[in-house]
Scaffold this motif. Structure first.
Motif, PDB file in Angstrom:
ATOM      1  N   UNK A 101      18.746  -2.375  -4.049  1.00 53.11           N
ATOM      2  CA  UNK A 101      18.454  -3.655  -4.476  1.00 53.11           C
ATOM      3  C   UNK A 101      16.787  -3.955  -3.746  1.00 53.11           C
ATOM      4  N   UNK A 102      16.870  -3.348  -2.507  1.00 57.16           N
ATOM      5  CA  UNK A 102      15.593  -3.456  -1.468  1.00 57.16           C
ATOM      6  C   UNK A 102      14.542  -2.741  -2.503  1.00 57.16           C
ATOM      7  N   UNK A 103      14.742  -1.678  -2.990  1.00 56.91           N
ATOM      8  CA  UNK A 103      13.897  -1.005  -3.778  1.00 56.91           C
ATOM      9  C   UNK A 103      13.515  -1.632  -4.951  1.00 56.91           C
ATOM     10  N   UNK A 104      14.480  -2.280  -5.646  1.00 62.91           N
ATOM     11  CA  UNK A 104      14.090  -2.982  -6.903  1.00 62.91           C
ATOM     12  C   UNK A 104      13.318  -4.293  -6.594  1.00 62.91           C
ATOM     13  N   UNK A 105      13.470  -4.908  -5.460  1.00 65.63           N
ATOM     14  CA  UNK A 105      12.729  -5.942  -5.223  1.00 65.63           C
ATOM     15  C   UNK A 105      11.183  -5.515  -5.118  1.00 65.63           C
ATOM     16  N   UNK A 106      11.076  -4.363  -4.437  1.00 70.02           N
ATOM     17  CA  UNK A 106       9.681  -3.731  -4.274  1.00 70.02           C
ATOM     18  C   UNK A 106       9.112  -3.689  -5.946  1.00 70.02           C
ATOM     19  N   UNK A 131       5.663  10.440  10.021  1.00 67.64           N
ATOM     20  CA  UNK A 131       4.150  10.967  10.324  1.00 67.64           C
ATOM     21  C   UNK A 131       3.327  10.299   9.270  1.00 67.64           C
ATOM     22  N   UNK A 132       3.546   9.994   7.993  1.00 69.13           N
ATOM     23  CA  UNK A 132       2.827   9.610   6.835  1.00 69.13           C
ATOM     24  C   UNK A 132       2.596   8.207   6.791  1.00 69.13           C
ATOM     25  N   UNK A 133       3.205   7.334   7.762  1.00 71.27           N
ATOM     26  CA  UNK A 133       3.338   6.116   7.531  1.00 71.27           C
ATOM     27  C   UNK A 133       1.759   5.426   7.776  1.00 71.27           C
ATOM     28  N   UNK A 134       1.203   6.253   8.407  1.00 73.05           N
ATOM     29  CA  UNK A 134      -0.260   5.903   8.623  1.00 73.05           C
ATOM     30  C   UNK A 134      -1.311   6.386   7.464  1.00 73.05           C
ATOM     31  N   UNK A 135      -0.662   7.006   6.467  1.00 80.42           N
ATOM     32  CA  UNK A 135      -1.140   7.718   5.583  1.00 80.42           C
ATOM     33  C   UNK A 135      -0.963   7.277   4.178  1.00 80.42           C
ATOM     34  N   UNK A 136      -0.636   6.020   4.048  1.00 82.63           N
ATOM     35  CA  UNK A 136      -0.062   5.423   2.735  1.00 82.63           C
ATOM     36  C   UNK A 136      -1.305   5.038   1.885  1.00 82.63           C
ATOM     37  N   UNK A 137      -1.250   5.336   0.733  1.00 81.93           N
ATOM     38  CA  UNK A 137      -2.534   4.974  -0.128  1.00 81.93           C
ATOM     39  C   UNK A 137      -2.851   3.373  -0.016  1.00 81.93           C
ATOM     40  N   UNK A 138      -4.094   3.279   0.191  1.00 83.14           N
ATOM     41  CA  UNK A 138      -4.373   1.827   0.306  1.00 83.14           C
ATOM     42  C   UNK A 138      -4.283   1.016  -1.141  1.00 83.14           C
ATOM     43  N   UNK A 139      -4.410  -0.314  -1.271  1.00 84.50           N
ATOM     44  CA  UNK A 139      -4.615  -0.836  -2.561  1.00 84.50           C
ATOM     45  C   UNK A 139      -5.814  -0.397  -3.314  1.00 84.50           C
ATOM     46  N   UNK A 140      -6.826  -0.208  -2.768  1.00 84.49           N
ATOM     47  CA  UNK A 140      -8.038   0.637  -3.541  1.00 84.49           C
ATOM     48  C   UNK A 140      -7.764   1.590  -3.956  1.00 84.49           C
ATOM     49  N   UNK A 151      15.833   2.814   2.789  1.00 82.99           N
ATOM     50  CA  UNK A 151      14.879   1.914   2.542  1.00 82.99           C
ATOM     51  C   UNK A 151      13.497   2.354   2.352  1.00 82.99           C
ATOM     52  N   UNK A 152      12.778   1.315   1.587  1.00 80.58           N
ATOM     53  CA  UNK A 152      11.362   1.670   1.372  1.00 80.58           C
ATOM     54  C   UNK A 152      10.511   1.118   2.426  1.00 80.58           C
ATOM     55  N   UNK A 153       9.406   1.789   3.083  1.00 76.97           N
ATOM     56  CA  UNK A 153       8.645   1.263   4.050  1.00 76.97           C
ATOM     57  C   UNK A 153       7.855  -0.112   3.685  1.00 76.97           C
ATOM     58  N   UNK A 154       7.717  -0.833   4.504  1.00 77.48           N
ATOM     59  CA  UNK A 154       7.008  -2.438   4.028  1.00 77.48           C
ATOM     60  C   UNK A 154       5.617  -1.988   3.513  1.00 77.48           C
ATOM     61  N   UNK A 155       4.988  -1.049   3.996  1.00 79.74           N
ATOM     62  CA  UNK A 155       3.522  -0.703   3.702  1.00 79.74           C
ATOM     63  C   UNK A 155       3.331  -0.485   2.323  1.00 79.74           C
ATOM     64  N   UNK A 156       4.190   0.647   1.913  1.00 78.52           N
ATOM     65  CA  UNK A 156       4.146   1.009   0.376  1.00 78.52           C
ATOM     66  C   UNK A 156       4.476  -0.135  -0.563  1.00 78.52           C
TER      67      UNK A 156
END
Ligand code: IPT
Length: 485
Positions: free
Chosen positions: A80-85, A290-299, A326-331
């Motif tokens: 359900x957390x995925x679906x909220x995203x 390790x890729x938490x800092x490499x999430x694609x930006x909005x741009x 769970x999905x990471x909040x940044x994504x």
């Protein structure tokens, strides 16, 4: 979605009715989309969830099939957390990797022990596919299934000949297609699957069609003859320009022609198989901290949206759940901001109040003002036999814009094959927007971005076509500032 399609065909039918004085609707040109493809285009975006045993190993994206089932143990799985995203991002459909190349099954398959039933999670009683489809159902999201054709675990057993594997896969496909409600898409990854021939896919195809008539099939390489939608040719989100929904099965014999046919389609190709664009919000398909800092930006996501959805494709955007499930909040946050920016941008068509004229007119029912009425069911069309048209918009006052969108009536086939856009401040001297100087395909949606232009007149030039144009939307817009983040 269904309603829209019905209403639209009613309009086409009305146009051909002999009892009215209205002009007949233009005839479709060439191959046209089936109902599954129309429904798929309407989704615009689909979420991909790569989740499985790889998630619990260190930096593995293509597992070798040897990782022990026991290590699969999400601590807080919540679909359900995925679906909220997805709801916050306006994404109406989702596809889960029920089995990736490592062969580990996320459901209680009767045909293998290499699954959740031998994991530590929920004492071996859990079923991720069930939780996923239930959450989809609750949240009004269309569920899809990725059942990887390539299976490294099964091929660890020497007796696993293709014949035996063919049956194994068919049994699993039947489980997934019959026990989990309506499935809207099935995904046949071509990666590592070359030994699976077209006759093998023929059997599997029959199962999908018998059990799920509305299910869109993503196919590539040897499953291509059954595909409703094709792979787009890269995993970077960059469709070709042009990008035709038509393609040619002959082109797949030659490697370079194969990639071009995927990326750009083939003008007037003999099959209607539009491109689906798969890309991840992160460098990898599976989650790695390790890729938490490499999430694609909005741009970055906005760029991808413009070169996929905005190039006549549908975007399949991957959100990899972490070891908690769970999905990471940044994504999630970036996807929600993308949606906000898209809605802000396209809700304000700066041509909406303009006067419209065209050099090629079919008649009142197909008036060019339907291009700006914000109703996808009405459309502008030209006279039979005349493929060009200059459509001029006179704005009440000069406006500044840096983006445009054109949509064709896809039910009537690829019609326009060359077009450009010009602007003017006196209605006499025209300048071509450079980024539009060599445009070819239109299809479902074509978006072009450019340096800001201020103008009182805009002219859409249909310069060539297979037949007379049929277009339902044209607009110029100012890109929302939040898309620059
Ligand atoms: C690539 C496959 O060759 C292609 O058929 C398709 O399935 C695609 O994956 C999906 O992204 S392999 C990949 C490493 C480019």
């Amino acid at each position: 979605m269904k309603l829209k399609t019905i209403a639209f065909s009613a309009l086409l039918a009305y146009g051909t009715s002999a009892v009215t004085n209205a002009q007949p609707a233009p005839k479709p040109f060439g191959v046209t989309p089936n109902d599954r493809q129309l429904e798929w285009y309407d989704r615009e975006m689909i979420a991909f969830f790569h989740f499985g045993i790889n998630t619990f190993e260190n930096f593995v994206n293509e597992g070798d099939g040897k990782a022990p089932a026991a290590i699969f143990n999400p601590t807080a799985l919540d679909c359900n957390q995925w679906m909220q995203t997805l709801k916050n991002a306006g994404i109406p459909a989702a596809i889960l990797t029920a089995k990736h190349a490592d062969g580990f099954c996320l459901w209680q398959s009767a045909y293998t022990d290499y699954s959740v039933k031998n994991s530590a999670w929920k004492n071996g009683k859990g079923d991720v596919v069930r939780e996923f489809v239930d959450a989809c159902e609750e949240n009004g999201i269309k569920a899809g299934i990725y059942l990887g054709p390539h299976d490294r675990h099964e091929h660890l057993h020497p007796e696993y000949t293709t014949e035996k594997y063919k049956k194994y896969y068919a049994n699993q496909l039947r489980e997934l297609m019959t026990d989990y409600g309506k499935i809207w898409e099935t995904w046949w990854d071509g990666a590592g699957a070359d030994e699976l021939t077209t006759p093998v896919y023929t059997e599997w195809f029959k199962i999908v069609r018998e059990t799920q008539p509305d299910c869109v099939i993503f196919g590539t390489k040897n499953s291509y003859p059954f595909a409703d939608v094709r792979w787009m040719g890269n995993e970077a989100g960059h469709c070709g320009d042009p990008c035709w929904s038509t393609t040619d099965s002959i082109a797949i014999r030659d490697e370079a022609a194969y990639y071009d046919a995927l990326n750009q389609g083939v003008l007037n190709g003999n099959a209607y198989i539009p491109a689906e664009t798969d890309v991840s919000t992160r460098p990898s398909w599976f989650y790695h901290p390790e890729e938490d800092c490499r999430v694609k930006s909005v741009a970055d996501l906005w760029d991808i949206y413009c070169t996929s959805v905005g190039r006549n494709s549908v975007l399949l955007l991957n959100f990899p759940p972490d070891r908690r499930g769970l999905l990471h909040s940044k994504d999630s946050l970036n996807a929600a901001t993308l949606r906000k920016g898209i809605d802000e941008t396209f809700s304000n068509n700066l041509l909406a109040k303009s006067k419209v004229s065209a050099t090629n007119l079919r008649g009142k029912k197909f008036d060019p003002r339907y291009l700006i009425d914000n109703d996808p069911k009405t459309y502008y069309a030209g006279k039979d036999g005349v493929v060009t048209s200059d459509i001029t918009f006179s704005l009440p006052k000069a406006e500044t814009f840096d983006c445009l969108m054109l949509r064709e009536v896809i039910q009537l086939g690829h019609r326009t094959t060359r077009w450009s856009v010009e602007y003017s401040n006196n209605g006499k001297d025209w300048t071509t927007i450079p980024e539009t100087s060599s445009l070819q395909s239109v299809g479902n949606k074509w978006i072009v971005r450019f340096n800001p232009v201020t103008a009182k007149y805009v002219r859409l030039r249909i310069l060539d076509g297979n037949t007379t144009p049929a277009l339902n939307t044209f607009g110029v817009y100012k890109q929302s500032e939040i898309l620059k983040q």
